[in-house]
Design a protein around this motif. Structure first.
Motif, PDB file in Angstrom:
ATOM      1  N   VAL A 179       0.818  -1.075  -0.294  1.00 20.00           N
ATOM      2  CA  VAL A 179      -0.147  -0.195   0.017  1.00 20.00           C
ATOM      3  C   VAL A 179       0.726   1.385  -0.017  1.00 20.00           C
ATOM      4  CG1 VAL A 179      -1.582   1.363   1.242  1.00 20.00           C
ATOM      5  CG2 VAL A 179      -1.854  -1.248   1.218  1.00 20.00           C
ATOM      6  N   ALA A 180       0.790   2.120  -1.174  1.00 18.40           N
ATOM      7  CA  ALA A 180       1.775   3.168  -1.403  1.00 18.40           C
ATOM      8  C   ALA A 180       1.045   4.491  -1.420  1.00 18.40           C
ATOM      9  CB  ALA A 180       2.667   2.828  -2.590  1.00 18.40           C
ATOM     10  N   TRP A 181       1.284   5.300  -0.619  1.00 14.06           N
ATOM     11  CA  TRP A 181       0.696   6.734  -0.579  1.00 14.06           C
ATOM     12  C   TRP A 181       1.554   7.745  -1.309  1.00 14.06           C
ATOM     13  CZ3 TRP A 181       0.576  10.106   4.348  1.00 14.06           C
ATOM     14  CH2 TRP A 181      -0.255  11.193   4.088  1.00 14.06           C
ATOM     15  N   SER A 182       0.959   8.686  -2.106  1.00 10.56           N
ATOM     16  CA  SER A 182       1.439   9.963  -2.621  1.00 10.56           C
ATOM     17  C   SER A 182       2.893   9.649  -3.437  1.00 10.56           C
ATOM     18  CB  SER A 182       1.517  10.771  -1.327  1.00 10.56           C
ATOM     19  OG  SER A 182       2.197  12.145  -1.954  1.00 10.56           O
ATOM     20  N   LYS A 183       3.976  10.245  -2.880  1.00 14.86           N
ATOM     21  CA  LYS A 183       5.135   9.861  -3.504  1.00 14.86           C
ATOM     22  C   LYS A 183       5.639   8.541  -3.566  1.00 14.86           C
ATOM     23  CE  LYS A 183      10.146  11.410  -3.588  1.00 14.86           C
ATOM     24  NZ  LYS A 183      10.589  10.103  -2.714  1.00 14.86           N
ATOM     25  N   LEU A 210      -1.114  -4.058  -5.287  1.00 16.85           N
ATOM     26  CA  LEU A 210      -0.492  -2.965  -5.125  1.00 16.85           C
ATOM     27  C   LEU A 210      -1.468  -2.174  -5.123  1.00 16.85           C
ATOM     28  CD1 LEU A 210       1.743  -0.616  -5.100  1.00 16.85           C
ATOM     29  CD2 LEU A 210       1.599  -0.718  -7.421  1.00 16.85           C
ATOM     30  N   ILE A 211      -1.612  -1.106  -3.956  1.00 19.11           N
ATOM     31  CA  ILE A 211      -2.784  -0.160  -3.686  1.00 19.11           C
ATOM     32  C   ILE A 211      -2.013   1.068  -3.512  1.00 19.11           C
ATOM     33  CG2 ILE A 211      -4.648   0.584  -2.146  1.00 19.11           C
ATOM     34  CD1 ILE A 211      -4.886  -2.387  -1.551  1.00 19.11           C
ATOM     35  N   THR A 212      -2.629   2.169  -4.394  1.00 18.04           N
ATOM     36  CA  THR A 212      -2.124   3.393  -4.369  1.00 18.04           C
ATOM     37  C   THR A 212      -2.993   4.355  -3.921  1.00 18.04           C
ATOM     38  OG1 THR A 212      -2.787   4.033  -6.593  1.00 18.04           O
ATOM     39  CG2 THR A 212      -0.940   2.779  -6.671  1.00 18.04           C
TER      40      THR A 212
END
Length: 451
Positions: free
Chosen positions: A224-228, A255-257
């Motif tokens: 799980v990746a946030w922003s940059k 992959l969750i953005t």
């Protein structure tokens, strides 16, 4: 095409109230507290159990092929974490990235304790293990990847640490505790440089995934990746890497953005004057944000600050990770023509107070948006995109040229170009960029996508 100055160059300055608001703008830049909050963040340093930080360096073996060494373990870090570990990747190619000399980009609070310094080499990273990392019932563990100018503590476990969370009242727990409570085995990475090179950070993401696999004996990890952080995570799974870097190991299931700039952003160039006022030292700025300019007049003096530029200049390059996020949106939403020197800021040249090379020169110097789209995310990585639709981050000059979460255009966050298997997309119209990491409706959506 340029707005005429309303004050002589020798007297131009931001009023106190405006300056305070602009510091909030800097604080929210891609999900981030800044040096302005360092004093309050420093209070969290005492939560680290420094009595047990010394650990004999041990080479980690198993699933990872990288030469990793466990340098230190912090067994009682607080903020809902069971432990924090510092690792060194000795792969040739990693380097110590440049930090602004005045300390605005240094690691602060507990992170300074964990890294052992305010300016760690990008060969080092932190691996946070949430409570329940070894007891959760879900088969696939989760790695959380934070954004720019941020850290795993504030982003995922204590959004109220610095009082900058996108709301007037900030929670004391976040996505890490939520997912642990629903049975997930949760981990998070902490990067050495707050605006660091995404290609280096992508290699660190691969290291963290391999360590989790090795520890739990699982074939894959959800990210799980946030922003940059989305750019670093996407670079890893897409094998967009330095010449010396390792390719994707096929070890990410989903992959969750969250508010990820999949289509890039031009925020700093479209609203560049405001970044100058909060960042330029000669004007009194201290915020850890990049400037689109190379020179600026402050109080009648024309000064250069090459370290603060988005473009590398004079041997300085302190914000490489921001350059890698750039894409032009002027053809879609125009440029903020109310800003001072707006034309020369965006397109390059000498303005009334500033000079710079413009966004296209910065894109040409190393944006990753086009290479990532061209490389594509493998079909085996089911990808989900979550976007916010509320440009209402308190105290911030929100991105209002088009629908956005206050920082990233909705169209960019939901851009599926190059994504082979789209598991789902969702727009949460009531959430701004900061709330995407902790609001209940965002947490429940992430949990549902993780399955």
């Amino acid at each position: 095409m340029r707005r005429t100055p309303t004050h002589p160059a020798s007297t131009r300055r931001a009023p106190t109230a405006l300056a305070a608001a602009l510091l909030m703008l800097a604080a929210a830049f891609l999900g981030a507290p800044t040096a302005a909050q360092a004093a309050s963040a420093a209070n969290t340093a005492n939560t680290a159990n420094t009595a047990n930080t010394a650990t004999t360096a041990t080479t980690v073996s198993g699933a990872t092929a990288a030469p990793l060494t466990l340098e230190a373990t912090f067994p009682a870090p607080g903020n809902g974490w069971a432990k924090v570990e510092r690792y060194l990747d000795a792969t040739p190619g990693f380097r110590a990235e440049q930090f602004p000399s005045d300390g605005r980009g240094d690691q602060d609070g507990a992170r300074r304790t964990y890294f052992g310094t305010g300016r760690p080499s990008s060969a080092r990273f932190l691996l946070y293990s949430a409570v329940g990392w070894d007891t959760g019932s879900k088969a696939t563990p989760v790695l959380l990847v934070h954004g720019a100018n941020d850290n795993a503590d504030r982003a995922w476990a204590n959004p109220g640490e610095s009082s900058v969370c996108g709301a007037a009242s900030c929670p004391s727990t976040g996505l890490a505790q939520y997912l642990s409570g629903t049975g997930h085995r949760v981990f998070a990475i902490g990067f050495a440089h707050k605006h660091g090179d995404n290609l280096l950070q992508a290699q660190a993401v691969g290291d963290a995934v391999a360590l989790i696999r090795d520890r739990l004996g699982v074939p894959q990890v959800d990210v799980v990746a946030w922003s940059k952080g989305e750019v670093a995570a996407r670079a890893y799974v897409s094998s967009v890497k330095p010449s010396w870097g390792r390719s994707y190991a096929g070890d990410v299931r989903r992959l969750i953005t969250l508010g990820g700039p999949n289509g890039g952003l031009d925020y700093v160039y479209a609203h560049g004057w405001d970044f100058d006022l909060v960042s330029w030292p000669a004007c009194g700025g201290t915020a850890n944000v990049p400037s689109p300019h190379l020179s600026m007049t402050c109080y009648g003096t024309y000064t250069a600050q090459p370290c603060l530029g988005v473009l590398p200049s004079g041997g300085y390059d302190c914000y490489p990770g921001q350059r890698q996020l750039l894409a032009r949106w002027d053809g879609t939403y125009g440029v903020d023509s109310t800003a001072q020197d707006w034309w020369t800021t965006y397109y390059g040249g000498q303005g009334f107070y500033t000079s710079g090379q413009g966004i296209q020169a910065a894109i040409d110097a190393g944006s990753l948006i086009a290479p990532l789209r061209q490389a594509g995310i493998p079909a085996s990585v089911r990808t989900y995109l979550l976007a916010g639709g509320s440009a209402d981050i308190p105290g911030v000059l929100n991105e209002n040229r088009g629908p956005s979460d206050g920082l990233v255009f909705t169209a960019s966050a939901l851009d599926t170009t190059g994504i082979a298997t789209v598991g789902g997309t969702r727009l949460l119209g009531g959430l701004n960029h900061m709330k995407l990491a902790w609001a209940p409706e965002a947490e429940s959506q992430v949990d549902a996508w993780l399955g």
